[in-house]
Design a protein around this motif. Structure first.
Motif, PDB file in Angstrom:
ATOM      1  N   ASN A  13      -7.743 -40.011  31.981  1.00 52.12           N
ATOM      2  CA  ASN A  13      -7.792 -41.590  31.848  1.00 52.12           C
ATOM      3  C   ASN A  13      -7.270 -42.412  32.886  1.00 52.12           C
ATOM      4  O   ASN A  13      -7.813 -43.454  33.060  1.00 52.12           O
ATOM      5  CB  ASN A  13      -7.181 -41.695  30.573  1.00 52.12           C
ATOM      6  N   VAL A  14      -6.296 -41.790  33.579  1.00 44.25           N
ATOM      7  CA  VAL A  14      -5.807 -42.542  34.751  1.00 44.25           C
ATOM      8  C   VAL A  14      -7.068 -42.613  35.798  1.00 44.25           C
ATOM      9  O   VAL A  14      -7.385 -43.737  36.391  1.00 44.25           O
ATOM     10  CB  VAL A  14      -4.786 -41.990  35.435  1.00 44.25           C
ATOM     11  N   HIS A  15      -7.636 -41.810  36.005  1.00 47.28           N
ATOM     12  CA  HIS A  15      -8.849 -41.579  36.715  1.00 47.28           C
ATOM     13  C   HIS A  15      -9.753 -42.617  36.298  1.00 47.28           C
ATOM     14  O   HIS A  15     -10.513 -43.303  37.109  1.00 47.28           O
ATOM     15  CB  HIS A  15      -9.355 -40.160  37.133  1.00 47.28           C
ATOM     16  N   LEU A  16     -10.205 -42.485  35.204  1.00 45.36           N
ATOM     17  CA  LEU A  16     -11.092 -43.316  34.222  1.00 45.36           C
ATOM     18  C   LEU A  16     -11.043 -44.680  34.518  1.00 45.36           C
ATOM     19  O   LEU A  16     -12.012 -45.737  35.044  1.00 45.36           O
ATOM     20  CB  LEU A  16     -11.328 -42.897  32.843  1.00 45.36           C
ATOM     21  N   LYS A  17      -9.664 -45.182  34.482  1.00 54.23           N
ATOM     22  CA  LYS A  17      -9.408 -46.761  34.647  1.00 54.23           C
ATOM     23  C   LYS A  17      -9.860 -46.949  36.135  1.00 54.23           C
ATOM     24  O   LYS A  17     -10.143 -48.197  36.074  1.00 54.23           O
ATOM     25  CB  LYS A  17      -7.872 -46.775  34.551  1.00 54.23           C
ATOM     26  N   PRO A 153      -9.517 -38.564  43.315  1.00 54.31           N
ATOM     27  CA  PRO A 153      -9.033 -39.938  42.728  1.00 54.31           C
ATOM     28  C   PRO A 153      -7.767 -40.184  43.195  1.00 54.31           C
ATOM     29  O   PRO A 153      -7.362 -41.284  43.256  1.00 54.31           O
ATOM     30  CB  PRO A 153      -9.112 -39.430  41.300  1.00 54.31           C
ATOM     31  N   LEU A 154      -6.893 -39.408  43.563  1.00 55.14           N
ATOM     32  CA  LEU A 154      -5.455 -39.648  43.790  1.00 55.14           C
ATOM     33  C   LEU A 154      -5.486 -40.661  45.237  1.00 55.14           C
ATOM     34  O   LEU A 154      -4.523 -41.524  45.064  1.00 55.14           O
ATOM     35  CB  LEU A 154      -4.531 -38.530  44.044  1.00 55.14           C
ATOM     36  N   LEU A 155      -6.378 -40.439  46.074  1.00 58.88           N
ATOM     37  CA  LEU A 155      -6.279 -41.221  47.396  1.00 58.88           C
ATOM     38  C   LEU A 155      -6.597 -42.758  46.720  1.00 58.88           C
ATOM     39  O   LEU A 155      -6.740 -43.363  47.614  1.00 58.88           O
ATOM     40  CB  LEU A 155      -7.224 -40.728  48.237  1.00 58.88           C
ATOM     41  N   ASP A 156      -7.500 -42.818  45.738  1.00 62.19           N
ATOM     42  CA  ASP A 156      -7.529 -44.225  45.182  1.00 62.19           C
ATOM     43  C   ASP A 156      -6.441 -44.991  44.440  1.00 62.19           C
ATOM     44  O   ASP A 156      -5.892 -46.078  44.588  1.00 62.19           O
ATOM     45  CB  ASP A 156      -8.796 -44.175  44.220  1.00 62.19           C
ATOM     46  N   GLU A 157      -5.645 -44.121  43.812  1.00 60.57           N
ATOM     47  CA  GLU A 157      -4.769 -44.516  42.923  1.00 60.57           C
ATOM     48  C   GLU A 157      -3.443 -44.530  43.603  1.00 60.57           C
ATOM     49  O   GLU A 157      -2.395 -45.487  43.081  1.00 60.57           O
ATOM     50  CB  GLU A 157      -4.594 -43.404  41.630  1.00 60.57           C
ATOM     51  N   LYS A 334      -9.932 -36.453  52.570  1.00 58.20           N
ATOM     52  CA  LYS A 334     -10.850 -37.242  53.378  1.00 58.20           C
ATOM     53  C   LYS A 334     -10.619 -38.831  52.583  1.00 58.20           C
ATOM     54  O   LYS A 334     -10.369 -39.798  53.219  1.00 58.20           O
ATOM     55  CB  LYS A 334     -12.337 -36.716  53.315  1.00 58.20           C
ATOM     56  N   ASN A 335     -10.992 -38.887  51.430  1.00 62.24           N
ATOM     57  CA  ASN A 335     -11.273 -40.345  50.661  1.00 62.24           C
ATOM     58  C   ASN A 335     -11.134 -40.373  49.314  1.00 62.24           C
ATOM     59  O   ASN A 335     -11.111 -39.203  48.640  1.00 62.24           O
ATOM     60  CB  ASN A 335     -12.627 -40.904  51.114  1.00 62.24           C
ATOM     61  N   GLY A 336     -11.030 -41.413  48.723  1.00 58.07           N
ATOM     62  CA  GLY A 336     -10.927 -41.291  47.227  1.00 58.07           C
ATOM     63  C   GLY A 336     -12.460 -41.196  46.573  1.00 58.07           C
ATOM     64  O   GLY A 336     -13.268 -41.215  47.172  1.00 58.07           O
ATOM     65  N   SER A 337     -12.315 -41.038  45.125  1.00 58.44           N
ATOM     66  CA  SER A 337     -13.770 -40.666  44.583  1.00 58.44           C
ATOM     67  C   SER A 337     -14.171 -41.509  43.721  1.00 58.44           C
ATOM     68  O   SER A 337     -15.487 -41.680  43.435  1.00 58.44           O
ATOM     69  CB  SER A 337     -13.159 -39.462  43.765  1.00 58.44           C
ATOM     70  N   SER A 338     -13.508 -42.730  43.249  1.00 54.21           N
ATOM     71  CA  SER A 338     -14.043 -43.615  42.137  1.00 54.21           C
ATOM     72  C   SER A 338     -15.299 -44.273  42.701  1.00 54.21           C
ATOM     73  O   SER A 338     -16.166 -44.440  41.709  1.00 54.21           O
ATOM     74  CB  SER A 338     -12.741 -44.797  41.999  1.00 54.21           C
ATOM     75  N   GLN A 339     -15.396 -44.809  43.915  1.00 56.77           N
ATOM     76  CA  GLN A 339     -16.594 -45.480  44.245  1.00 56.77           C
ATOM     77  C   GLN A 339     -17.753 -44.814  44.370  1.00 56.77           C
ATOM     78  O   GLN A 339     -18.539 -45.152  43.817  1.00 56.77           O
ATOM     79  CB  GLN A 339     -16.302 -46.193  45.661  1.00 56.77           C
TER      80      GLN A 339
END
Length: 347
Positions: A13-17, A153-157, A334-339
């Motif tokens: 849910n952290v990743h989902l947010k 996702p952690l690279l976004d968060e 490399k990079n975050g995943s969310s986008q």
């Protein structure tokens, strides 16, 4: 667009947010997720399980939940499954049987590379798109077009990464989020701080826990400074002692040296050791092994989790080497995943 979501873990849910920030405003979630994201079927606290034994006790409830979600999917445009393979894989099968043309997206894939490689076939047969957060994961899949490495996702968060080692005098303690983890590790952590004087001891407690639960589960925490922001605490700390899990990867990416420790129920540990054929339990160590490098940090499991072992590791770790390796880890992911996942969902 209406999306059926099955996100049963706190970390999912952290990743989902974070993912939701990149989705169009007209997208509606239905199903199982944190109540901050909409109106879920059930409160997440009712769904938490700890190990194989606990899962068996709740099996009837989860069968009923699966059927409820399949029924809900009838009016949804797409399906998004996150982690929780024990529940989401059977759900994916049932959804595919019921709705042959429904688009099913799986984000945070089951760790088929660690055990149960037969899951690869199930995933390829039941899911439309597979969003991988591990660079090496796609190697075990046959349908290379279906699986995509989207980043981690952690690279976004994580909003702040260290640029130099910290001598802040602060040491973080993260005994996990499940009751068994906490009750196993807290007595050891309480003894450990007596051996490391003249420091500020930061105890990270999940925000969802209230005062009464904290008192009952953690016991006396008067010798600790309580924090409910893990990333902030880790970024300020010079060292950390962490229960196995996502938090170890967070610390590794931020650049905070740490020691991993984990005490599971004896039956759960025996089953895990029998079926999971890995040299390490910490994700950062697994990544470094895949890169052909030495482990990033120490791991102490079961009876090896002692005050003496944790203290020795704290005193002997090459913290500068750890810090330099944390930069390599960030480059590897490399990079975050969310986008990227948002693009997969909306395209």
């Amino acid at each position: 667009m209406k999306i059926l979501v099955s996100a049963m873990e706190t970390s999912s849910n952290v990743h989902l947010k974070e993912l939701k920030k990149y989705l169009s405003n007209d997208i509606e979630f239905v199903g199982v997720f944190d109540k901050e994201l909409g109106k879920p079927l059930y409160d997440l606290t009712n769904l938490a399980i700890m190990g194989f034994v606990d899962a068996l006790k709740k099996i009837r409830f989860f069968f009923r939940l699966r059927d409820e979600l399949v029924e809900l999917a009838k009016d949804c445009d797409k399906v998004l499954l996150l982690d929780s393979s024990g529940f989401n894989l059977p759900l994916a099968k049932k959804l595919r049987e019921t709705y042959p043309n429904k688009e099913i997206i799986y984000y945070i894939l089951p760790q088929a590379w660690a055990w149960k490689k037969g899951r690869v076939k199930v995933l390829e047969q039941t899911c439309s798109k597979l969003c991988s957060i591990l660079p090496f994961e796609k190697d075990i899949y046959n349908d290379k077009e279906k699986i995509t490495y989207v980043g981690h996702p952690l690279l976004d968060e994580i909003k702040e990464f260290k640029h130099e080692l910290t001598n802040s005098g602060k040491i973080v303690f993260m005994p996990g989020s499940r009751k068994t983890e906490i009750t196993n590790l807290m007595p050891i952590f309480k003894e450990l701080i007596k051996k490391i004087p003249n420091k500020e001891y930061i105890l990270v407690i999940p925000p969802k826990f209230g005062d009464e639960y904290i008192k009952k589960t953690y016991g006396d925490v008067s010798n600790f400074t309580v924090s409910k922001n893990a990333h902030e605490a880790l970024s300020q700390a010079e060292y950390a002692f962490i229960c196995s899990g996502t938090a170890t990867l967070e610390a590794a990416l931020i650049g905070t040296p740490f020691t991993l420790s984990y005490i599971a129920k004896k039956l759960d540990f025996f089953i895990g050791k029998t079926f999971v054929k890995l040299n390490f339990v910490g994700l950062a160590n697994i990544f470094f092994e895949k890169m052909g490098k030495e482990k990033l940090h120490s791991e102490f499991l079961q009876s090896d989790v002692t005050v003496e072992n944790l203290l020795s590791d704290y005193n002997s770790m090459d913290k500068y080497k750890f810090f330099e390796n944390s930069k390599i880890l960030r480059q590897y992911l490399k990079n975050g995943s969310s986008q990227n996942v948002a693009s997969v969902i909306e395209n």
